[in-house]
Enzyme design. Structure first.
Site, PDB file in Angstrom:
ATOM      1  N   LEU A  17      38.787  65.779 -72.619  1.00  0.00           N
ATOM      2  CA  LEU A  17      39.408  66.213 -71.355  1.00  0.00           C
ATOM      3  C   LEU A  17      40.199  65.100 -70.694  1.00  0.00           C
ATOM      4  O   LEU A  17      41.213  65.348 -70.057  1.00  0.00           O
ATOM      5  CB  LEU A  17      38.335  66.714 -70.384  1.00  0.00           C
ATOM      6  CG  LEU A  17      37.638  68.030 -70.732  1.00  0.00           C
ATOM      7  CD1 LEU A  17      36.529  68.323 -69.729  1.00  0.00           C
ATOM      8  CD2 LEU A  17      38.635  69.188 -70.761  1.00  0.00           C
ATOM      9  N   GLY A  18      39.708  63.890 -70.817  1.00  0.00           N
ATOM     10  CA  GLY A  18      40.448  62.806 -70.179  1.00  0.00           C
ATOM     11  C   GLY A  18      39.640  61.537 -70.073  1.00  0.00           C
ATOM     12  O   GLY A  18      38.463  61.483 -70.442  1.00  0.00           O
ATOM     13  N   GLY A  20      37.986  58.917 -67.684  1.00  0.00           N
ATOM     14  CA  GLY A  20      37.540  58.713 -66.309  1.00  0.00           C
ATOM     15  C   GLY A  20      37.217  57.247 -66.097  1.00  0.00           C
ATOM     16  O   GLY A  20      37.424  56.430 -66.985  1.00  0.00           O
ATOM     17  N   GLY A  23      34.641  55.631 -68.724  1.00  0.00           N
ATOM     18  CA  GLY A  23      34.476  56.296 -70.011  1.00  0.00           C
ATOM     19  C   GLY A  23      35.281  57.555 -70.202  1.00  0.00           C
ATOM     20  O   GLY A  23      36.053  57.964 -69.344  1.00  0.00           O
ATOM     21  N   ARG A  24      35.069  58.153 -71.386  1.00  0.00           N
ATOM     22  CA  ARG A  24      35.823  59.340 -71.770  1.00  0.00           C
ATOM     23  C   ARG A  24      35.045  60.606 -71.434  1.00  0.00           C
ATOM     24  O   ARG A  24      33.824  60.609 -71.470  1.00  0.00           O
ATOM     25  CB  ARG A  24      36.103  59.295 -73.270  1.00  0.00           C
ATOM     26  CG  ARG A  24      36.858  58.041 -73.672  1.00  0.00           C
ATOM     27  CD  ARG A  24      37.230  58.071 -75.138  1.00  0.00           C
ATOM     28  NE  ARG A  24      38.642  57.739 -75.265  1.00  0.00           N
ATOM     29  CZ  ARG A  24      39.475  58.278 -76.157  1.00  0.00           C
ATOM     30  NH1 ARG A  24      39.041  59.166 -77.016  1.00  0.00           N
ATOM     31  NH2 ARG A  24      40.743  57.927 -76.186  1.00  0.00           N
ATOM     32  N   VAL A  25      35.788  61.643 -71.121  1.00  0.00           N
ATOM     33  CA  VAL A  25      35.173  62.904 -70.706  1.00  0.00           C
ATOM     34  C   VAL A  25      35.516  63.994 -71.728  1.00  0.00           C
ATOM     35  O   VAL A  25      36.680  64.130 -72.123  1.00  0.00           O
ATOM     36  CB  VAL A  25      35.662  63.322 -69.299  1.00  0.00           C
ATOM     37  CG1 VAL A  25      34.927  64.570 -68.829  1.00  0.00           C
ATOM     38  CG2 VAL A  25      35.497  62.192 -68.299  1.00  0.00           C
ATOM     39  N   LYS A  40      30.541  63.024 -69.764  1.00  0.00           N
ATOM     40  CA  LYS A  40      31.201  61.708 -69.745  1.00  0.00           C
ATOM     41  C   LYS A  40      30.369  60.722 -70.548  1.00  0.00           C
ATOM     42  O   LYS A  40      29.159  60.619 -70.363  1.00  0.00           O
ATOM     43  CB  LYS A  40      31.333  61.240 -68.301  1.00  0.00           C
ATOM     44  CG  LYS A  40      32.129  59.968 -68.128  1.00  0.00           C
ATOM     45  CD  LYS A  40      32.443  59.800 -66.657  1.00  0.00           C
ATOM     46  CE  LYS A  40      33.346  58.652 -66.376  1.00  0.00           C
ATOM     47  NZ  LYS A  40      33.788  58.684 -64.977  1.00  0.00           N
ATOM     48  N   ASP A 134      38.972  56.318 -52.457  1.00  0.00           N
ATOM     49  CA  ASP A 134      39.922  56.423 -53.566  1.00  0.00           C
ATOM     50  C   ASP A 134      40.342  57.871 -53.790  1.00  0.00           C
ATOM     51  O   ASP A 134      40.385  58.353 -54.905  1.00  0.00           O
ATOM     52  CB  ASP A 134      39.318  55.823 -54.846  1.00  0.00           C
ATOM     53  CG  ASP A 134      40.408  55.439 -55.853  1.00  0.00           C
ATOM     54  OD1 ASP A 134      41.577  55.341 -55.451  1.00  0.00           O
ATOM     55  OD2 ASP A 134      40.078  55.270 -57.036  1.00  0.00           O
TER      56      ASP A 134
HETATM   57  C1  N15 Z   1      29.198  56.040 -62.296  1.00  0.00           C
HETATM   58  C2  N15 Z   1      29.157  57.443 -61.813  1.00  0.00           C
HETATM   59  C3  N15 Z   1      28.176  57.785 -60.771  1.00  0.00           C
HETATM   60  C4  N15 Z   1      30.447  58.103 -61.652  1.00  0.00           C
HETATM   61  C5  N15 Z   1      30.216  59.567 -61.599  1.00  0.00           C
HETATM   62  N1  N15 Z   1      31.406  60.270 -61.393  1.00  0.00           N
HETATM   63  C6  N15 Z   1      32.222  60.502 -62.359  1.00  0.00           C
HETATM   64  O1  N15 Z   1      32.051  60.179 -63.506  1.00  0.00           O
HETATM   65  C7  N15 Z   1      33.381  61.204 -61.937  1.00  0.00           C
HETATM   66  N2  N15 Z   1      34.137  61.751 -62.997  1.00  0.00           N
HETATM   67  C8  N15 Z   1      34.378  63.039 -63.163  1.00  0.00           C
HETATM   68  N3  N15 Z   1      34.777  61.045 -63.900  1.00  0.00           N
HETATM   69  C9  N15 Z   1      35.411  61.920 -64.677  1.00  0.00           C
HETATM   70  C10 N15 Z   1      35.185  63.185 -64.232  1.00  0.00           C
HETATM   71  C11 N15 Z   1      35.742  64.383 -64.736  1.00  0.00           C
HETATM   72  C12 N15 Z   1      35.052  65.570 -64.582  1.00  0.00           C
HETATM   73  C13 N15 Z   1      36.988  64.378 -65.360  1.00  0.00           C
HETATM   74  C14 N15 Z   1      37.586  65.556 -65.813  1.00  0.00           C
HETATM   75  C15 N15 Z   1      36.888  66.739 -65.634  1.00  0.00           C
HETATM   76  C16 N15 Z   1      35.645  66.740 -65.033  1.00  0.00           C
HETATM   77  N4  N15 Z   1      35.239  68.042 -64.975  1.00  0.00           N
HETATM   78  N5  N15 Z   1      36.182  68.838 -65.491  1.00  0.00           N
HETATM   79  C17 N15 Z   1      37.181  68.076 -65.889  1.00  0.00           C
HETATM   80  C18 N15 Z   1      38.360  68.593 -66.446  1.00  0.00           C
HETATM   81  N6  N15 Z   1      38.644  69.884 -66.520  1.00  0.00           N
HETATM   82  C19 N15 Z   1      39.846  70.006 -67.105  1.00  0.00           C
HETATM   83  C20 N15 Z   1      40.616  71.132 -67.417  1.00  0.00           C
HETATM   84  C21 N15 Z   1      41.868  70.948 -68.020  1.00  0.00           C
HETATM   85  C22 N15 Z   1      42.328  69.677 -68.312  1.00  0.00           C
HETATM   86  C23 N15 Z   1      41.549  68.561 -67.994  1.00  0.00           C
HETATM   87  C24 N15 Z   1      40.304  68.750 -67.390  1.00  0.00           C
HETATM   88  N7  N15 Z   1      39.374  67.894 -66.960  1.00  0.00           N
END
Ligand code: N15
Length: 274
Positions: A17-18, A20, A23-25, A40, A134
């Site tokens: 998905l991408g 973050g 790391g990678r999701v 993630k 942010d």
């Molecule tokens: C250290 C810690 C407490 C951090 C916790 N928070 C995170 O990790 C926040 N985070 C959320 N980082 C990445 C994401 C994330 C969640 C990134 C992408 C998605 C996500 N949920 N759904 C997506 C998602 N849905 C998609 C649909 C189409 C194309 C791309 C998409 N990404």
């Protein structure tokens, strides 16, 4: 999907998905329930390079304690020898930023609805003493119903994200951040003003190719409303009351939610289809 101990074997992994923070999701499905999530993957070796596990752990615990319809959920987390896994809510409609790019700018109804949802999320988070710092379009996601979700509460982490913030997203910095002064949650309210402008005009208000010029325009609050696209007087009033240098004079979150432009334009359900 409620369990004490999870492992990677409980999930089927789907598409990438991408990238973050840390790391990678990936899209993933919990095998037993069929529940779809965003998983993630963070490599411990990478974490060690930057900061202590205790710090990350605290951040996970903060995020884990948040439960609001406009804040992306962290359902669970687990780890193995080399990796930490975060089980996150899947936002099926992806990044708000992508939608803004494809539509170029949002209608006043759409802009006001997203701003109201963001304000609801911030009210909730500020109430829990969590400051976002942010907020930017890349951190805003849309769920299947078109509801806005704040994805990344990077409040406690400074070391890696700071540099990225400084080189990537100058446009969203509040004057007190540019000047390196003490700041509080009024920083988020400034950012709401920047985002609202960007939603309606398609570009952030102080952007310039030269970052130094952007810094100066932020510090001078050099705010201009072009004649095209046409934006209502109420929307301009709203933005003008958020992009105020003195942070104590900006609209409060409560005032955001009761401003006539929000009241008249925001969809109370927070759900918007494309
Ligand atoms: C250290 C810690 C407490 C951090 C916790 N928070 C995170 O990790 C926040 N985070 C959320 N980082 C990445 C994401 C994330 C969640 C990134 C992408 C998605 C996500 N949920 N759904 C997506 C998602 N849905 C998609 C649909 C189409 C194309 C791309 C998409 N990404």
């Amino acid at each position: 999907m409620a369990k004490e101990e999870w492992s990677i074997a409980d999930f089927e992994i789907g598409r990438f998905l991408g990238e973050g923070r840390y790391g990678r999701v990936y899209l993933a499905r919990e095998k037993q329930s069929g529940y779809v999530v965003a998983l993630k993957v963070i490599f411990k070796a990478k974490l060690e390079k930057y900061q202590s596990h205790a710090k990350i752990r605290r951040e996970i615990e903060i995020q884990h304690g948040l439960n609001h319809s406009n804040v992306l959920r962290l359902y669970a987390w687990f780890h193995d020898e080399t990796r930490v896994f975060l089980v996150l809510e899947y936002a099926a409609r992806g990044e708000l930023y992508e939608l803004l790019s494809s539509l170029h700018r949002f209608s006043e109804k759409r802009a006001a609805t997203y701003i109201a949802s963001l304000a609801e999320a911030l009210t909730y988070c500020h109430g829990k003493h969590v400051i976002h710092r942010d907020i930017k379009p890349e951190n805003l996601l849309l769920d299947i119903e078109g509801r806005l979700k704040i994805a990344d509460f990077g409040s406690a982490v400074k070391s890696i994200s700071k540099r990225q913030t400084m080189c990537g997203t100058t446009d969203y910095l509040a004057p007190e951040v540019v000047e390196n002064k003490e700041h509080d949650h009024a920083v988020d309210n400034w950012t709401v003003g920047i985002l609202c402008y960007e939603f309606l005009y398609g570009i952030p208000p102080f952007s310039d190719e030269d970052e130094q010029v952007t810094f100066q325009r932020i510090l001078n609050v050099d705010l201009k409303f072009p004649s095209k696209p046409e934006v209502s007087a109420k929307a301009k009033d709203f933005i003008s009351k958020l992009l105020v240098k003195d942070s104590s004079k900006r609209l409060s979150i409560e005032e955001i939610l009761t401003h006539p432009w929000i009241v008249q334009n925001a969809d109370p359900s927070g759900k918007l289809q494309v």
